[in-house]
Design a protein around this motif. Sequence first.
Motif, PDB file in Angstrom:
ATOM      1  N   LEU A  73      11.769 -42.979 -25.402  1.00 18.90           N
ATOM      2  CA  LEU A  73      12.669 -42.378 -24.423  1.00 18.90           C
ATOM      3  C   LEU A  73      14.020 -42.077 -25.075  1.00 18.90           C
ATOM      4  N   SER A  74      14.757 -41.169 -24.439  1.00 19.55           N
ATOM      5  CA  SER A  74      16.096 -40.836 -24.894  1.00 19.55           C
ATOM      6  C   SER A  74      17.118 -41.498 -23.975  1.00 19.55           C
ATOM      7  N   GLY A  75      18.268 -41.776 -24.525  1.00 18.27           N
ATOM      8  CA  GLY A  75      19.390 -42.202 -23.695  1.00 18.27           C
ATOM      9  C   GLY A  75      20.146 -40.984 -23.200  1.00 18.27           C
ATOM     10  N   GLY A  76      21.331 -41.206 -22.660  1.00 20.42           N
ATOM     11  CA  GLY A  76      22.143 -40.087 -22.170  1.00 20.42           C
ATOM     12  C   GLY A  76      21.852 -39.752 -20.714  1.00 20.42           C
ATOM     13  N   ASN A  77      22.610 -38.770 -20.200  1.00 16.13           N
ATOM     14  CA  ASN A  77      22.516 -38.400 -18.783  1.00 16.13           C
ATOM     15  C   ASN A  77      21.366 -37.434 -18.485  1.00 16.13           C
ATOM     16  N   THR A  78      21.110 -36.530 -19.427  1.00 17.65           N
ATOM     17  CA  THR A  78      20.157 -35.442 -19.133  1.00 17.65           C
ATOM     18  C   THR A  78      18.791 -35.933 -18.676  1.00 17.65           C
ATOM     19  N   PRO A  79      18.176 -36.929 -19.323  1.00 18.87           N
ATOM     20  CA  PRO A  79      16.814 -37.317 -18.924  1.00 18.87           C
ATOM     21  C   PRO A  79      16.741 -38.171 -17.659  1.00 18.87           C
ATOM     22  N   GLY A  97      14.392 -43.830 -28.685  1.00 22.43           N
ATOM     23  CA  GLY A  97      14.755 -43.093 -29.903  1.00 22.43           C
ATOM     24  C   GLY A  97      16.017 -43.645 -30.523  1.00 22.43           C
ATOM     25  N   ASP A  98      16.844 -44.238 -29.694  1.00 18.82           N
ATOM     26  CA  ASP A  98      18.045 -44.925 -30.161  1.00 18.82           C
ATOM     27  C   ASP A  98      18.548 -45.825 -29.043  1.00 18.82           C
ATOM     28  N   GLU A  99      19.499 -46.688 -29.377  1.00 20.76           N
ATOM     29  CA  GLU A  99      20.049 -47.612 -28.385  1.00 20.76           C
ATOM     30  C   GLU A  99      21.479 -47.949 -28.759  1.00 20.76           C
ATOM     31  N   ARG A 100      22.255 -48.158 -27.744  1.00 21.87           N
ATOM     32  CA  ARG A 100      23.630 -48.572 -27.995  1.00 21.87           C
ATOM     33  C   ARG A 100      23.640 -50.100 -28.066  1.00 21.87           C
ATOM     34  N   CYS A 101      24.370 -50.657 -29.031  1.00 19.24           N
ATOM     35  CA  CYS A 101      24.357 -52.116 -29.249  1.00 19.24           C
ATOM     36  C   CYS A 101      25.309 -52.821 -28.295  1.00 19.24           C
ATOM     37  N   LEU A 108      14.155 -36.297 -26.668  1.00 23.07           N
ATOM     38  CA  LEU A 108      15.457 -36.262 -27.333  1.00 23.07           C
ATOM     39  C   LEU A 108      16.444 -35.447 -26.507  1.00 23.07           C
ATOM     40  N   GLY A 109      17.706 -35.817 -26.638  1.00 20.20           N
ATOM     41  CA  GLY A 109      18.770 -34.966 -26.117  1.00 20.20           C
ATOM     42  C   GLY A 109      19.523 -34.395 -27.312  1.00 20.20           C
ATOM     43  N   MET A 110      20.566 -33.641 -27.013  1.00 19.36           N
ATOM     44  CA  MET A 110      21.431 -33.128 -28.073  1.00 19.36           C
ATOM     45  C   MET A 110      22.878 -33.195 -27.595  1.00 19.36           C
ATOM     46  N   GLY A 111      23.724 -33.740 -28.402  1.00 16.77           N
ATOM     47  CA  GLY A 111      25.131 -33.786 -28.033  1.00 16.77           C
ATOM     48  C   GLY A 111      25.821 -32.454 -28.300  1.00 16.77           C
ATOM     49  N   GLY A 122      25.942 -31.560 -31.843  1.00 19.66           N
ATOM     50  CA  GLY A 122      24.701 -31.308 -32.567  1.00 19.66           C
ATOM     51  C   GLY A 122      23.944 -32.562 -32.947  1.00 19.66           C
ATOM     52  N   HIS A 123      24.426 -33.722 -32.513  1.00 18.88           N
ATOM     53  CA  HIS A 123      23.668 -34.954 -32.817  1.00 18.88           C
ATOM     54  C   HIS A 123      22.438 -35.029 -31.925  1.00 18.88           C
ATOM     55  N   THR A 124      21.487 -35.828 -32.390  1.00 16.80           N
ATOM     56  CA  THR A 124      20.331 -36.164 -31.569  1.00 16.80           C
ATOM     57  C   THR A 124      19.951 -37.604 -31.868  1.00 16.80           C
ATOM     58  N   ALA A 125      19.372 -38.289 -30.903  1.00 14.91           N
ATOM     59  CA  ALA A 125      19.234 -39.742 -30.987  1.00 14.91           C
ATOM     60  C   ALA A 125      20.608 -40.279 -31.381  1.00 14.91           C
ATOM     61  N   SER A 126      20.673 -41.096 -32.414  1.00 16.92           N
ATOM     62  CA  SER A 126      22.006 -41.463 -32.917  1.00 16.92           C
ATOM     63  C   SER A 126      22.168 -40.994 -34.358  1.00 16.92           C
ATOM     64  N   ASP A 170      32.711 -41.384 -24.322  1.00 22.69           N
ATOM     65  CA  ASP A 170      33.201 -42.764 -24.104  1.00 22.69           C
ATOM     66  C   ASP A 170      32.065 -43.765 -24.267  1.00 22.69           C
ATOM     67  N   ARG A 171      31.089 -43.389 -25.076  1.00 20.61           N
ATOM     68  CA  ARG A 171      29.904 -44.221 -25.196  1.00 20.61           C
ATOM     69  C   ARG A 171      30.071 -45.306 -26.275  1.00 20.61           C
ATOM     70  N   PRO A 172      29.269 -46.377 -26.146  1.00 23.17           N
ATOM     71  CA  PRO A 172      29.346 -47.442 -27.171  1.00 23.17           C
ATOM     72  C   PRO A 172      29.110 -46.858 -28.567  1.00 23.17           C
ATOM     73  N   ASN A 223      28.536 -48.625 -31.630  1.00 16.72           N
ATOM     74  CA  ASN A 223      27.541 -49.270 -32.496  1.00 16.72           C
ATOM     75  C   ASN A 223      26.144 -49.022 -31.936  1.00 16.72           C
ATOM     76  N   ARG A 224      25.266 -48.510 -32.809  1.00 15.63           N
ATOM     77  CA  ARG A 224      23.962 -48.080 -32.343  1.00 15.63           C
ATOM     78  C   ARG A 224      22.867 -48.410 -33.345  1.00 15.63           C
ATOM     79  N   VAL A 225      21.626 -48.311 -32.843  1.00 14.95           N
ATOM     80  CA  VAL A 225      20.434 -48.318 -33.705  1.00 14.95           C
ATOM     81  C   VAL A 225      19.685 -47.032 -33.391  1.00 14.95           C
ATOM     82  N   GLY A 278      28.461 -26.551 -22.081  1.00 16.64           N
ATOM     83  CA  GLY A 278      29.186 -27.172 -23.196  1.00 16.64           C
ATOM     84  C   GLY A 278      28.361 -27.285 -24.461  1.00 16.64           C
ATOM     85  N   LYS A 279      27.051 -27.104 -24.339  1.00 14.55           N
ATOM     86  CA  LYS A 279      26.175 -27.224 -25.518  1.00 14.55           C
ATOM     87  C   LYS A 279      25.701 -25.856 -26.015  1.00 14.55           C
ATOM     88  N   ALA A 280      26.126 -24.796 -25.347  1.00 13.02           N
ATOM     89  CA  ALA A 280      25.590 -23.452 -25.649  1.00 13.02           C
ATOM     90  C   ALA A 280      25.883 -23.019 -27.079  1.00 13.02           C
TER      91      ALA A 280
HETATM   92  C1  6PG Z   1      22.362 -41.465 -26.359  1.00 12.88           C
HETATM   93  C2  6PG Z   1      21.325 -40.430 -26.703  1.00 12.88           C
HETATM   94  C3  6PG Z   1      22.013 -39.219 -27.244  1.00 12.88           C
HETATM   95  C4  6PG Z   1      21.993 -38.216 -26.125  1.00 12.88           C
HETATM   96  C5  6PG Z   1      22.939 -37.081 -26.373  1.00 12.88           C
HETATM   97  C6  6PG Z   1      23.005 -36.147 -25.158  1.00 12.88           C
HETATM   98  O1  6PG Z   1      22.145 -42.650 -26.658  1.00 12.88           O
HETATM   99  O2  6PG Z   1      23.340 -41.075 -25.746  1.00 12.88           O
HETATM  100  O3  6PG Z   1      20.334 -40.866 -27.465  1.00 12.88           O
HETATM  101  O4  6PG Z   1      21.417 -38.674 -28.395  1.00 12.88           O
HETATM  102  O5  6PG Z   1      20.660 -37.720 -25.976  1.00 12.88           O
HETATM  103  O6  6PG Z   1      24.230 -37.630 -26.622  1.00 12.88           O
HETATM  104  O7  6PG Z   1      23.485 -36.921 -24.075  1.00 12.88           O
HETATM  105  P1  6PG Z   1      23.580 -36.254 -22.597  1.00 12.88           P
HETATM  106  O8  6PG Z   1      22.170 -36.056 -22.138  1.00 12.88           O
HETATM  107  O9  6PG Z   1      24.314 -37.286 -21.769  1.00 12.88           O
HETATM  108  O10 6PG Z   1      24.341 -34.951 -22.744  1.00 12.88           O
END
Ligand code: 6PG
Length: 245
Positions: free
Chosen positions: A40-46, A72-76, A142-145, A148-152, A174-176, A178-180, A201-203
């Motif tokens: 699974l992905s973190g972030g708001n989108t999913p 796919g990643d996690e905030r510590c 996956l999401g994308m910041g 241009g980041h994805t996962a961490s 404003d996210r944590p 330290n990550r894995v 904002g990602k266009a």
């Molecule tokens: C996280 C995600 C990160 C996320 C992007 C997009 O831990 O935040 O793994 O890669 O997918 O930052 O985040 P949004 O969906 O909130 O725009």
Amino acid sequence: MNPTLRVFKNIDELSAAAAQLFAETAAQAIRERGRFLVALSGGNTPMALYRLLAKEPYHSSIDWSHVHVFWGDERCVPPDDPGNSYGQAKQVLLDHVSIPTDNIHRVASELGPAAASDDYARVLSRFAENGLTFPRFDLVLLGMGEDGHTASLFPNSPVEATTPTLAVTAHYQDRPANRVTLTPMVINAARQIDFLVTGAGKADTLSQVLHGDFNPLLYPAQRIRPTDGQTIWMIDQTAGSKLSS
Ligand code: 6PG
């Protein structure tokens, strides 16, 4: 295989399609291999997708007893911290479906980055196949910041990681910090990768990632190119507004 691009009117339509795709991918994996390994992905989108999966028809139609969830990643931060991706998915999805607790493979984020990364690599190794030290995921979400980041995997992060997991420190919104993260080696071994990207904002970044020069140090999302799998970019019209036709 070239990535597939699917453009939706809004996040609700995108999430509905992503839920259907999740269910279909799960059914095929369970049919063919007896289990569905998903990161699974973190972030708001999913989050809208996760809420849909907790409801009918997916609550009953997905054989949750054969689903294994990873991240796919996690905030510590501790699992009950509002910034913890496992905790967010637990609240809206995992507590509402009949997935066995033993099938939930969160990052031990309370250990701190280095120890959590090593521990997660050991968890992955329990599902290893084909002589690898990690599983071939059936699906990686996956999401994308906006950077241009994805996962961490963030801009200017280590380009060629030779380990399945990495401990990273990165400042994004404003996210944590330290990550894995899973590394491209693991993500690119997946059978299917679904990017979920929305918002104006990602266009600009999305246009660079998909149609710009190959510059993975600047746009880590470009490092995601499965060796023998499919990538599906699921975007809304605003995120796709800068894409050339
Ligand atoms: C996280 C995600 C990160 C996320 C992007 C997009 O831990 O935040 O793994 O890669 O997918 O930052 O985040 P949004 O969906 O909130 O725009």
